[in-house]
Scaffold this motif. Structure first.
Motif, PDB file in Angstrom:
ATOM      1  N   GLU A 185       0.748  -1.108   0.052  1.00  0.00           N
ATOM      2  CA  GLU A 185       0.096  -0.166  -0.105  1.00  0.00           C
ATOM      3  C   GLU A 185       0.926   1.367  -0.111  1.00  0.00           C
ATOM      4  O   GLU A 185       1.759   1.503   0.595  1.00  0.00           O
ATOM      5  N   GLY A 186       0.591   2.440  -0.760  1.00  0.00           N
ATOM      6  CA  GLY A 186       1.204   3.562  -0.686  1.00  0.00           C
ATOM      7  C   GLY A 186       0.916   4.315   0.433  1.00  0.00           C
ATOM      8  O   GLY A 186      -0.275   4.234   0.758  1.00  0.00           O
ATOM      9  N   ARG A 187       1.966   5.289   0.917  1.00  0.00           N
ATOM     10  CA  ARG A 187       1.673   5.958   1.690  1.00  0.00           C
ATOM     11  C   ARG A 187       1.995   7.387   1.595  1.00  0.00           C
ATOM     12  O   ARG A 187       2.958   7.826   0.950  1.00  0.00           O
ATOM     13  N   GLU A 188       0.984   8.268   1.971  1.00  0.00           N
ATOM     14  CA  GLU A 188       1.277   9.710   1.699  1.00  0.00           C
ATOM     15  C   GLU A 188       2.541  10.113   2.652  1.00  0.00           C
ATOM     16  O   GLU A 188       2.790   9.548   3.710  1.00  0.00           O
ATOM     17  N   PRO A 189       3.297  11.199   2.025  1.00  0.00           N
ATOM     18  CA  PRO A 189       4.360  11.575   2.847  1.00  0.00           C
ATOM     19  C   PRO A 189       4.297  12.406   3.999  1.00  0.00           C
ATOM     20  O   PRO A 189       3.095  13.167   4.056  1.00  0.00           O
ATOM     21  N   TRP A 190       4.918  12.189   5.059  1.00  0.00           N
ATOM     22  CA  TRP A 190       4.850  13.069   6.349  1.00  0.00           C
ATOM     23  C   TRP A 190       6.451  13.941   6.349  1.00  0.00           C
ATOM     24  O   TRP A 190       7.338  13.524   5.782  1.00  0.00           O
ATOM     25  N   PRO A 191       6.369  15.049   6.926  1.00  0.00           N
ATOM     26  CA  PRO A 191       7.395  15.579   7.275  1.00  0.00           C
ATOM     27  C   PRO A 191       8.601  15.143   8.213  1.00  0.00           C
ATOM     28  O   PRO A 191       8.076  14.192   8.812  1.00  0.00           O
ATOM     29  N   ALA A 192       9.670  15.361   8.052  1.00  0.00           N
ATOM     30  CA  ALA A 192      10.852  14.981   8.818  1.00  0.00           C
ATOM     31  C   ALA A 192      10.283  15.125  10.385  1.00  0.00           C
ATOM     32  O   ALA A 192      10.653  14.197  11.239  1.00  0.00           O
ATOM     33  N   ALA A 193       9.499  16.124  10.906  1.00  0.00           N
ATOM     34  CA  ALA A 193       9.286  16.630  11.998  1.00  0.00           C
ATOM     35  C   ALA A 193       8.166  17.535  11.667  1.00  0.00           C
ATOM     36  O   ALA A 193       7.957  18.068  10.486  1.00  0.00           O
ATOM     37  N   ALA A 194       7.432  18.082  13.008  1.00  0.00           N
ATOM     38  CA  ALA A 194       6.221  18.944  12.793  1.00  0.00           C
ATOM     39  C   ALA A 194       6.263  19.716  13.899  1.00  0.00           C
ATOM     40  O   ALA A 194       6.495  19.282  15.184  1.00  0.00           O
ATOM     41  N   THR A 195       5.886  21.022  13.919  1.00  0.00           N
ATOM     42  CA  THR A 195       5.790  21.992  14.890  1.00  0.00           C
ATOM     43  C   THR A 195       4.471  22.322  15.075  1.00  0.00           C
ATOM     44  O   THR A 195       3.939  22.887  14.119  1.00  0.00           O
ATOM     45  N   SER A 196       3.959  22.166  16.295  1.00  0.00           N
ATOM     46  CA  SER A 196       2.573  22.700  16.745  1.00  0.00           C
ATOM     47  C   SER A 196       2.374  24.313  16.307  1.00  0.00           C
ATOM     48  O   SER A 196       3.403  25.105  16.897  1.00  0.00           O
ATOM     49  N   PRO A 197       1.275  24.950  15.933  1.00  0.00           N
ATOM     50  CA  PRO A 197       1.057  26.150  15.893  1.00  0.00           C
ATOM     51  C   PRO A 197       0.911  26.870  17.290  1.00  0.00           C
ATOM     52  O   PRO A 197       0.864  28.164  17.372  1.00  0.00           O
ATOM     53  N   HIS A 198       0.919  26.058  18.202  1.00  0.00           N
ATOM     54  CA  HIS A 198       0.636  26.532  19.769  1.00  0.00           C
ATOM     55  C   HIS A 198       1.816  26.425  20.619  1.00  0.00           C
ATOM     56  O   HIS A 198       2.437  25.106  20.482  1.00  0.00           O
ATOM     57  N   ALA A 199       2.259  27.196  21.449  1.00  0.00           N
ATOM     58  CA  ALA A 199       3.183  26.978  22.221  1.00  0.00           C
ATOM     59  C   ALA A 199       3.099  25.977  23.335  1.00  0.00           C
ATOM     60  O   ALA A 199       1.885  25.679  23.697  1.00  0.00           O
ATOM     61  N   LYS A 200       4.071  25.505  23.914  1.00  0.00           N
ATOM     62  CA  LYS A 200       3.856  24.523  24.900  1.00  0.00           C
ATOM     63  C   LYS A 200       2.951  25.161  26.103  1.00  0.00           C
ATOM     64  O   LYS A 200       3.228  26.224  26.604  1.00  0.00           O
ATOM     65  N   ALA A 201       1.961  24.447  26.525  1.00  0.00           N
ATOM     66  CA  ALA A 201       1.090  24.781  27.506  1.00  0.00           C
ATOM     67  C   ALA A 201       1.770  24.886  28.781  1.00  0.00           C
ATOM     68  O   ALA A 201       2.590  23.937  29.144  1.00  0.00           O
ATOM     69  N   LYS A 202       1.380  25.761  29.764  1.00  0.00           N
ATOM     70  CA  LYS A 202       1.755  25.627  31.257  1.00  0.00           C
ATOM     71  C   LYS A 202       0.598  25.647  32.054  1.00  0.00           C
ATOM     72  O   LYS A 202       0.151  26.767  32.373  1.00  0.00           O
ATOM     73  N   PRO A 203       0.217  24.743  32.394  1.00  0.00           N
ATOM     74  CA  PRO A 203      -1.215  24.466  33.057  1.00  0.00           C
ATOM     75  C   PRO A 203      -1.398  25.105  34.413  1.00  0.00           C
ATOM     76  O   PRO A 203      -0.267  25.194  34.985  1.00  0.00           O
ATOM     77  N   ALA A 204      -2.568  25.377  34.758  1.00  0.00           N
ATOM     78  CA  ALA A 204      -2.830  26.165  36.033  1.00  0.00           C
ATOM     79  C   ALA A 204      -2.573  24.809  37.034  1.00  0.00           C
ATOM     80  O   ALA A 204      -2.820  23.582  36.523  1.00  0.00           O
ATOM     81  N   ALA A 205      -2.378  25.139  38.309  1.00  0.00           N
ATOM     82  CA  ALA A 205      -2.102  23.871  39.240  1.00  0.00           C
ATOM     83  C   ALA A 205      -3.508  23.301  39.505  1.00  0.00           C
ATOM     84  O   ALA A 205      -3.737  22.068  39.359  1.00  0.00           O
ATOM     85  N   ARG A 206      -4.714  23.879  39.486  1.00  0.00           N
ATOM     86  CA  ARG A 206      -6.035  23.324  39.528  1.00  0.00           C
ATOM     87  C   ARG A 206      -7.164  24.119  38.643  1.00  0.00           C
ATOM     88  O   ARG A 206      -6.807  25.388  38.387  1.00  0.00           O
ATOM     89  N   VAL A 207      -8.377  23.483  38.312  1.00  0.00           N
ATOM     90  CA  VAL A 207      -9.269  24.283  37.634  1.00  0.00           C
ATOM     91  C   VAL A 207     -10.300  23.801  38.540  1.00  0.00           C
ATOM     92  O   VAL A 207     -10.839  22.570  38.843  1.00  0.00           O
ATOM     93  N   GLU A 208     -11.245  24.688  39.211  1.00  0.00           N
ATOM     94  CA  GLU A 208     -11.928  24.362  40.208  1.00  0.00           C
ATOM     95  C   GLU A 208     -13.182  24.528  39.881  1.00  0.00           C
ATOM     96  O   GLU A 208     -13.865  25.265  38.542  1.00  0.00           O
ATOM     97  N   GLY A 209     -14.415  23.959  40.411  1.00  0.00           N
ATOM     98  CA  GLY A 209     -15.869  24.027  40.410  1.00  0.00           C
ATOM     99  C   GLY A 209     -16.261  23.459  38.926  1.00  0.00           C
ATOM    100  O   GLY A 209     -15.807  22.329  38.687  1.00  0.00           O
ATOM    101  N   ASP A 210     -17.259  24.088  38.232  1.00  0.00           N
ATOM    102  CA  ASP A 210     -17.965  23.552  37.161  1.00  0.00           C
ATOM    103  C   ASP A 210     -16.996  23.761  35.834  1.00  0.00           C
ATOM    104  O   ASP A 210     -17.288  23.338  34.822  1.00  0.00           O
TER     105      ASP A 210
END
Length: 359
Positions: A69-94
């Motif tokens: 089966e043929g495979r579509e090419p992929w890049p050697a590497a890929a970069t997300s359009p978003h920077a790495k997230a730095k999550p909050a310690a907690r998200v509370e409530g609803d």
């Protein structure tokens, strides 16, 4: 066959539930090393199966795919359009916040809980570190930037979902409770003997703090090596929290829509659905185990969820479609069906989604 090529094929065979030394050997084991329990409508005493479903393809089909089966090419590497997230310690409530790490790894934050799904920070989804599917996009959260992790959900034992190296790191850094379907505890504890692990069967539930984790059926299978196919269970999850219910599916075939109707009928209103949208070509080989973007949209609509997030694309090259094809097909099909794109977003690593208020 060269050793590296054999190891690559073995890793891919385990990912797709086919024994790496042939279908005859894949059914040779007479006993289950992971689970002993009563026969049920999806367990024959040795192996789990999908009721009224499709069995995994054999090794000859796997080789036909790999070499024909043929495979579509992929890049050697890929970069997300978003920077790495730095999550909050907690998200509370609803409030509900979901951050994409990569592939099926998501950070779910709600009701003061931090939940990881199918955590993989390793460079390869493979039993070895030098062969097998390689990560193309860096994790969207640096491991050191994770908030305190309370729960880890592991949907099944394929290497792109159950990564023992990452789980051992999480045990040392966070000591979370791991919740996983039957049999996977044996695999985890072999590599992280002090990990806190609880297992459940389809239809069962585990309460942890303000959340209840429900085990729900999906159409898939499992394997880690040559002859352990379907000896540990696979599962979808419904995460019930004070802020609403979240359907998370790590991997599934569409299965006539049954995973979605089941979740809707058993749990009612879903605030969000986290659904796989990638690793689906060629269809003749993949259709029973991996839904495509069109099927993911159909499942989302069947589930009645308010919103959906797409995962399982763009991080590990597992199948034949191009890296961005799942996102592109999903967005085109949403437009064709008249579904607002904000209702079903294919997330990039580092992307953060905050659920609209439930009021």
């Amino acid at each position: 066959m060269k050793r590296r090529s054999f190891l690559r094929l073995s890793a891919l065979a385990a990912l797709f539930g086919t024994g790496a030394t042939g279908s005859a050997m894949a059914v040779a084991r007479a006993s289950n090393p992971y689970h002993a329990g009563p026969v049920s409508d999806h367990f024959d005493g040795t192996r789990f199966f999908n009721p009224d479903g499709s069995a995994p393809k054999g090794f000859s089909d796997f080789l036909k795919w790999q070499f024909g089966e043929g495979r579509e090419p992929w890049p050697a590497a890929a970069t997300s359009p978003h920077a790495k997230a730095k999550p909050a310690a907690r998200v509370e409530g609803d409030a509900l916040r979901i951050t994409m790490v990569g592939h099926a790894t998501m950070l779910i934050q709600t009701a003061g809980l931090n939940i990881l799904t199918d955590p993989v920070w390793s460079d390869r989804a493979s039993p070895v570190g030098f062969a097998g599917p390689k990560r193309f996009t860096a994790p969207g959260i640096a491991f050191e930037d994770l908030p305190k992790i309370d729960l880890v959900l592991v949907s099944h034992n394929h290497y792109d979902h159950l990564d023992v190296v990452t789980l051992a790191r999480l045990r040392q850094a966070h000591n979370p409770l791991v919740i996983t379907p039957l049999g996977n505890d044996a695999i985890i504890l072999e590599h992280a003997s002090t990990m806190r692990v609880m297992t459940g069967d389809w239809g069962q539930a585990i309460r942890s703090g303000p959340a209840t984790i429900h085990f729900e059926p999906c159409h898939h299978w499992s394997a880690r090596g040559m002859n352990d196919r379907s000896m540990a269970l696979w599962s979808a999850f419904v995460i019930e929290t004070p802020g609403g219910k979240i359907l998370h599916i790590g991997d599934t075939g569409f299965d006539k829509g049954r995973p979605y109707r089941n979740a809707r009928d058993r749990h009612g209103k879903l605030r969000a659905a986290i659904l796989p949208v990638g690793a689906y070509e060629p269809r003749w080989f993949m259709k029973d185990q991996h839904q495509n973007p069109e099927e993911a949209i159909e499942g989302f609509l069947l589930s009645g969820a308010d919103h959906a997030l797409g995962h399982h694309w763009g991080t590990f090259r597992l199948t034949n479609e191009g890296r961005d094809a799942p996102r592109e097909v999903l967005e085109a099909e949403l437009a064709r069906r008249g579904v607002a794109p904000a209702r079903f977003r294919p997330l990039h690593p580092g992307e953060v989604w905050d659920a609209p208020d439930t009021a």
